[in-house]
Design an enzyme around this catalytic site. Structure first.
Site, short mmCIF file in Angstrom:
data_model
loop_
_atom_site.label_atom_id
_atom_site.label_comp_id
_atom_site.label_asym_id
_atom_site.label_seq_id
_atom_site.Cartn_x
_atom_site.Cartn_y
_atom_site.Cartn_z
N GLU A 83 11.30 -13.91 -39.27
CA GLU A 83 10.70 -14.56 -40.44
C GLU A 83 9.87 -15.70 -39.89
O GLU A 83 10.40 -16.73 -39.49
CB GLU A 83 11.79 -15.04 -41.40
CG GLU A 83 11.28 -15.31 -42.79
CD GLU A 83 10.84 -16.74 -42.98
OE1 GLU A 83 9.61 -16.99 -42.93
OE2 GLU A 83 11.71 -17.61 -43.16
N LYS A 131 22.03 -20.62 -32.83
CA LYS A 131 21.46 -21.87 -32.33
C LYS A 131 20.65 -22.52 -33.44
O LYS A 131 19.58 -22.04 -33.80
CB LYS A 131 20.54 -21.62 -31.12
CG LYS A 131 20.06 -22.91 -30.47
CD LYS A 131 18.72 -22.78 -29.82
CE LYS A 131 17.58 -22.76 -30.81
NZ LYS A 131 17.42 -24.05 -31.56
#
Length: 484
Positions: free
Chosen positions: A257, A181
């Site tokens: 991250e 996505k």
């Protein structure tokens, strides 16, 4: 290609099971040019059912893809690498139109994304295992590594192609299928990347792309479904926390991250020319909209005035404008909210006593622009000391001692990257070891490299992307005990 042509050439639908398909009910959303505010195009707006169809496709393709020869996976990545380089100009223009960064930087990002495919094409054929005699001699240990399974990938808007490459590359190399996505602000680069991978021979269902304005509604059911076995996310720490909570339900493997608050330390023995150049790279790469961007500048007192003067000179000379225009080095921020956030942080610092040396204001529209800004005397309690600026603002504070600098640098819940400029080898090693960060830029302002492990500590994330360890995030270790 012209601007209209590169946008027209990209698929605007969902990419599921190797086919382009509209969202349920034909829903779409607009993709804007942040430099003008004008609509570039409309793309499919997926709902929960579309997301589940993408997961179904990934699950159906997993067994065959895991059994595909490593060399075949490698060659698909290599072909994709070559196509990316061949189409760099068109892909860079597409990225500049939807994200805003200057064309020169967009070209660099396309090449950077391609390098992940080249790197992991080489790692695909080097997945190893082990054979060991049991300590008592009665048996043998066989160790093998296998794909973790279907994966969910979520990428941000600031590096719309590179972050895709950094996740897709190792997943393909390891033998994992994917549902990805992209950010709703920048879906076109990912859609273009999906088409290139299909052209390179990636089998149907291995990569599925879902564009949506309802990321929570679409992705949470996939996380909680249980058939996906890994989530890799790049984005804000606040969203990362929520995703970790959701992943706990089915104990998914996670790579995170997250946010950064990078300190940039300059000691009085540093090469000042190199420090200024590094500061410009660390601050202004991607218009300052990067998790690795220098967020706090700490300069030793003896050189602080000269450093501030020279940085102000460089920042004030930057050309602001639409990224497609020649000589422009600072494009727009991603949207109006981003401009307002940067403005709030600058105003807060000024109210607390900071002084603006250059910039410090928005640029008249159209578009979402903010002036390159340098500030001095920024107090430690200013909001920009604890929040990511994500814009072209460089706040400078002064320190006297090494211990003071390290303490200030570590005074944050984040720990992605830190930058250090010094010509004293002992100090360089001491400070690098003392800084609480997953990466250190020692006398250089850019740390990202596909061949190096990228990631942070503390609330900046979990796991590493890139380097030799990047593929490990997509592999499970299996131990087979053999009795003799």
């Amino acid at each position: 290609m012209s601007e209209a042509s590169v946008v027209e050439a990209v698929g605007k639908e969902l990419f599921i099971g190797g086919k382009w398909a509209p969202a349920t009910g034909g829903r779409t959303f607009a993709v804007d040019d942040p430099s003008t505010g004008e609509v570039l195009c409309e793309v499919a707006d997926a709902g929960p059912g579309d997301g589940m169809a993408a997961l179904d496709a990934a699950v159906a393709a997993q067994a065959d893809w895991a059994a595909t020869a490593p060399r075949e996976r490698s060659e698909i990545l290599r072909r994709a690498y070559e196509v990316l380089l061949a189409r760099n100009e068109d892909l860079a223009l597409l990225m500049t139109l939807e994200m805003g960064k200057p064309l020169a930087e967009a070209r660099g990002e396309v090449a950077y994304a391609a390098e992940f495919f080249r790197w992991f094409s080489e790692e695909a054929v080097r997945i190893d295992g082990g054979y060991q005699v049991a300590p008592n001699g009665s048996g043998r240990f066989l160790v093998t590594r296998q794909p973790v399974g279907p994966t969910l990938l979520i990428t941000p808007w600031n590096f719309p192609m590179a972050m895709g490459g950094r996740k897709i590359g190792p997943a393909i190399a390891a033998g994992c299928t994917m549902v990805i996505k992209p950010a709703e602000q920048t879906p076109l680069s990912m859609l273009a990347l999906a088409a290139i991978l299909a052209e390179a021979g990636l089998p149907a269902g291995v990569l599925n792309v879902v564009t949506t304005t309802d990321p929570g509604g679409v992705m949470e059911p996939l996380i909680r479904d249980g058939r996906a076995r890994k989530l890799s996310f790049t984005g804000s720490t606040s969203v990362g926390r929520r995703l970790l909570e959701q992943c706990a339900d089915k104990v998914l493997r996670t790579s995170m991250e997250l946010g950064g608050n990078a300190p940039f330390l300059v000691f009085d023995d540093a090469d000042l020319d190199a420090a200024i150049e590094g500061a410009m790279q660390a601050k202004m790469r991607n218009i300052g909209e990067a998790c690795t961007a220098a967020n706090r500048f700490y300069v030793q007192r003896g050189i602080a005035a000269e450093f501030s003067r020279r940085l102000t000179e460089r920042m004030s000379a930057l050309a602001v404008g639409r990224g497609t225009e020649p000589d422009v080095t600072v494009g727009p921020l991603i949207d109006a909210d981003a401009v307002e956030k940067v403005g709030e942080l600058v105003r807060d610092a000024v109210e607390r006593g900071a002084k603006v040396l250059t910039g410090g204001a928005t640029v008249d529209g159209p578009g979402h622009f903010y002036q390159p800004t340098v500030m001095v005397d920024v107090p430690r309690d200013a909001r920009m000391g604890t929040e990511e600026i994500f814009g072209p603002v460089a706040p400078i504070s002064v320190f006297d001692t090494e211990d003071e600098a390290v303490a200030a640098a570590n005074d944050t819940e984040y720990g992605l990257v830190s930058y250090v400029y010094t010509n004293d080898l002992k100090r360089a090693l001491r400070v690098s070891e003392s800084l609480e960060a997953g990466m250190i830029g020692l006398n250089q302002g850019i740390v990202s490299n596909p061949a190096a492990p990228f990631g942070g500590v503390k609330e900046s994330g979990l796991g590493r992307e890139g380097g030799r360890v990047g593929i490990d995030e997509f592999l499970e270790t299996k131990y087979v005990a053999v009795a003799l």
